[in-house]
Enzyme design. Sequence first.
Site, PDB file in Angstrom:
ATOM      1  N   LYS A   1       0.850  -1.197   0.000  1.00 26.91           N
ATOM      2  CA  LYS A   1       0.000   0.000   0.000  1.00 26.91           C
ATOM      3  C   LYS A   1       0.879   1.237   0.000  1.00 26.91           C
ATOM      4  O   LYS A   1       1.506   1.573   1.004  1.00 26.91           O
ATOM      5  CB  LYS A   1      -0.919   0.054   1.217  1.00 26.91           C
TER       6      LYS A   1
ATOM      7  N   GLU B   1      10.191   1.477  10.286  1.00 30.48           N
ATOM      8  CA  GLU B   1      11.171   2.512   9.914  1.00 30.48           C
ATOM      9  C   GLU B   1      10.461   3.848  10.074  1.00 30.48           C
ATOM     10  O   GLU B   1       9.642   4.226   9.242  1.00 30.48           O
ATOM     11  CB  GLU B   1      11.640   2.316   8.461  1.00 30.48           C
TER      12      GLU B   1
ATOM     13  N   GLU C   1      10.687  16.287  14.815  1.00 27.35           N
ATOM     14  CA  GLU C   1      11.292  16.050  13.513  1.00 27.35           C
ATOM     15  C   GLU C   1      10.935  17.234  12.602  1.00 27.35           C
ATOM     16  O   GLU C   1       9.769  17.599  12.509  1.00 27.35           O
ATOM     17  CB  GLU C   1      10.741  14.748  12.902  1.00 27.35           C
TER      18      GLU C   1
HETATM   19  P1  NAP Z   1       2.556   8.412   7.449  1.00 28.65           P
HETATM   20  O1  NAP Z   1       1.548   9.485   7.486  1.00 28.65           O
HETATM   21  O2  NAP Z   1       2.773   7.585   8.661  1.00 28.65           O
HETATM   22  O3  NAP Z   1       2.166   7.510   6.192  1.00 28.65           O
HETATM   23  C1  NAP Z   1       2.958   6.444   5.763  1.00 28.65           C
HETATM   24  C2  NAP Z   1       2.095   5.370   5.142  1.00 28.65           C
HETATM   25  O4  NAP Z   1       1.224   4.852   6.140  1.00 28.65           O
HETATM   26  C3  NAP Z   1       1.180   5.876   4.010  1.00 28.65           C
HETATM   27  O5  NAP Z   1       1.039   4.872   3.054  1.00 28.65           O
HETATM   28  C4  NAP Z   1      -0.122   6.110   4.739  1.00 28.65           C
HETATM   29  O6  NAP Z   1      -1.257   6.071   3.895  1.00 28.65           O
HETATM   30  C5  NAP Z   1      -0.119   4.927   5.684  1.00 28.65           C
HETATM   31  N1  NAP Z   1      -0.990   5.076   6.844  1.00 28.65           N
HETATM   32  C6  NAP Z   1      -1.509   6.209   7.387  1.00 28.65           C
HETATM   33  N2  NAP Z   1      -2.274   5.900   8.455  1.00 28.65           N
HETATM   34  C7  NAP Z   1      -2.255   4.548   8.579  1.00 28.65           C
HETATM   35  C8  NAP Z   1      -2.854   3.618   9.481  1.00 28.65           C
HETATM   36  N3  NAP Z   1      -3.632   4.013  10.479  1.00 28.65           N
HETATM   37  N4  NAP Z   1      -2.603   2.296   9.314  1.00 28.65           N
HETATM   38  C9  NAP Z   1      -1.815   1.867   8.307  1.00 28.65           C
HETATM   39  N5  NAP Z   1      -1.227   2.694   7.422  1.00 28.65           N
HETATM   40  C10 NAP Z   1      -1.432   4.022   7.556  1.00 28.65           C
HETATM   41  O7  NAP Z   1       3.999   8.979   7.061  1.00 28.65           O
HETATM   42  P2  NAP Z   1       4.355  10.043   5.920  1.00 28.65           P
HETATM   43  O8  NAP Z   1       3.988  11.392   6.400  1.00 28.65           O
HETATM   44  O9  NAP Z   1       3.838   9.540   4.631  1.00 28.65           O
HETATM   45  O10 NAP Z   1       5.942   9.888   5.855  1.00 28.65           O
HETATM   46  C11 NAP Z   1       6.833  10.745   6.484  1.00 28.65           C
HETATM   47  C12 NAP Z   1       7.425  10.089   7.719  1.00 28.65           C
HETATM   48  O11 NAP Z   1       8.079   8.881   7.348  1.00 28.65           O
HETATM   49  C13 NAP Z   1       8.466  10.924   8.391  1.00 28.65           C
HETATM   50  O12 NAP Z   1       8.282  10.872   9.784  1.00 28.65           O
HETATM   51  C14 NAP Z   1       9.774  10.230   8.031  1.00 28.65           C
HETATM   52  O13 NAP Z   1      10.832  10.449   8.910  1.00 28.65           O
HETATM   53  C15 NAP Z   1       9.351   8.823   7.984  1.00 28.65           C
HETATM   54  N6  NAP Z   1      10.284   8.043   7.186  1.00 28.65           N
HETATM   55  C16 NAP Z   1      11.074   7.132   7.816  1.00 28.65           C
HETATM   56  C17 NAP Z   1      12.004   6.400   7.088  1.00 28.65           C
HETATM   57  C18 NAP Z   1      12.891   5.388   7.748  1.00 28.65           C
HETATM   58  O14 NAP Z   1      13.441   4.571   7.037  1.00 28.65           O
HETATM   59  N7  NAP Z   1      13.033   5.394   9.057  1.00 28.65           N
HETATM   60  C19 NAP Z   1      12.105   6.607   5.718  1.00 28.65           C
HETATM   61  C20 NAP Z   1      11.282   7.556   5.111  1.00 28.65           C
HETATM   62  C21 NAP Z   1      10.356   8.263   5.864  1.00 28.65           C
HETATM   63  P3  NAP Z   1      -1.944   7.437   3.356  1.00 28.65           P
HETATM   64  O15 NAP Z   1      -0.943   8.091   2.481  1.00 28.65           O
HETATM   65  O16 NAP Z   1      -3.123   6.934   2.615  1.00 28.65           O
HETATM   66  O17 NAP Z   1      -2.282   8.240   4.566  1.00 28.65           O
END
Ligand code: NAP
Length: 490
Positions: A183, A258, A394
Amino acid sequence: MGVPPTEREDFFMATMLIDGQTVAAQTGKTIEVRNPANGEVVDTIPKGSASEVDAAVEAAAKALPAWASLSGAKRAAFMHAAAAKVKAAVPEIAKLLTLEQGKPLAHAVIEATRVAENLEFFAGFADKLRGDYVPLEDQNKFGLTMRRPVGVVVAITPWNFPLTLMANKVCPALAAGCTVVLKPASTTPLATQRTIEIINSVGIPAGVLNTVHGPGSEIGDALVSHPKVNKIAFTGQTETGKRIMKLAADNVTRVTLELGGSDPMIVCDDADIRRATAATAIGRFFNAGQACLAVKRVYLFEQIAEEFMAKIADRARKEWPVGDGMKEGVKMGPLHTERQRAEVESQVADAVKRGAKVLAGGKRPEGKEFEKGWYMEATVLRDVPEDSRMATEEVFGPALPIFIVKDLDDAIAKANSSVYGLGSSIWTKDLAKARKAAELLEAGYTWINDIQVAYDQLPFGGTKQSGFGKEHGIEGLDGYLEKKSVVLAY
Ligand code: NAP
């Protein structure tokens, strides 16, 4: 708003891929994917629901036994063939990525190419998986260890590096013999969907690699809680990761998380300031600062602080031209969404209100070409209070807070004061200082006199609230394999 997407040549009507079939949502509902550079609709994707999640997981479960028992050499052959096809399609995939995500086209090309490299890297392991022969105390028995695929994997990816983070999960999973339901983020599903279709087109059996689209807040629970899912590989925000971990507990489903980061960089008084500032600028402004591994807090020894700050501010002003990622020469695209820009702007405003001084940027670029996109200038701040939001949260955008420290102990203590522990770096010529930092910085990675490039060969993953589990390296593959013990009596 320009040409309606359905009349454009590049509109490919994205779908989901379930059990080898491209499918729309049963409800007929779609989600618009918009270009962050100008707000125009790039394409639509089906808005899937729990029933599509169920169909995709069932397909993956059905495909598992045959894929898991296929020889590693055959799985590797599929992956090598897929790598060649992805490589050939890089221009098409990269364009979609820039249009939906905002990053400069040259950077999207690097990211799309990384998928092919990742397929090759893990294909190299697929035919080399093996266990051990273990002599036992009983003379008429011996032990074996086998490495078996963990099973059906749900992979959930964010919008900042949609392809890289997809490949980090899909490639080791396929090599290990797992099947996958992917997804992608709802704002960046297009390049991912296209890439998965290309990977599938080499003849990978139906059901091995599936996609579903839809808001995580609506279909996430169905994915994470499905009883036939054996592993969840998630990259995204720490808050989402916490929710997934709690839900996964109900079925004792294994998770790799991650999550967010706030990587510190320490610059000692003997550092090479020219190289350190060049690295800091890339580390903070690449991908408009929307990277998990990024230079998010800089701690300077007093002796070099003024020189470092003057140079990094100069680089921020001169070396990071902002604009539409499709335009030649642009190094920093818009932020991904309006909400993302508002968040970074409010973090900067909070620091300024508490006494920080803006050395570069700190505002939106002016001009007609920037009016419809979520642009922000490369920003550097000094005198940032240690209890301000930029220090404790962050910062997922192109804004760099700078702090001054007394010595290495002070720097390490402040670097470790974060709830996060993803990457970290130190710039020094003194090996003793470098070793101390490598040992004491609480992070999954420490770079010494280098920039945060995560190598395929080295395990990558967080500590503390940056998550746990590894991607990359042989350890990345291990996360998709179960070590099973066998006793043979004769
Ligand atoms: P996010 O809001 O957590 O979304 C990530 C993914 O999770 C998306 O596909 C999102 O879908 C989905 N999602 C949202 N709510 C969910 C739920 N309740 N259950 C299951 N899946 C759900 O994160 P983001 O804003 O896209 O990404 C930025 C963050 O990722 C930052 O904090 C960054 O540091 C972190 N990141 C970490 C790494 C690492 O390797 N540690 C690498 C890259 C990014 P939708 O888009 O449909 O909401």
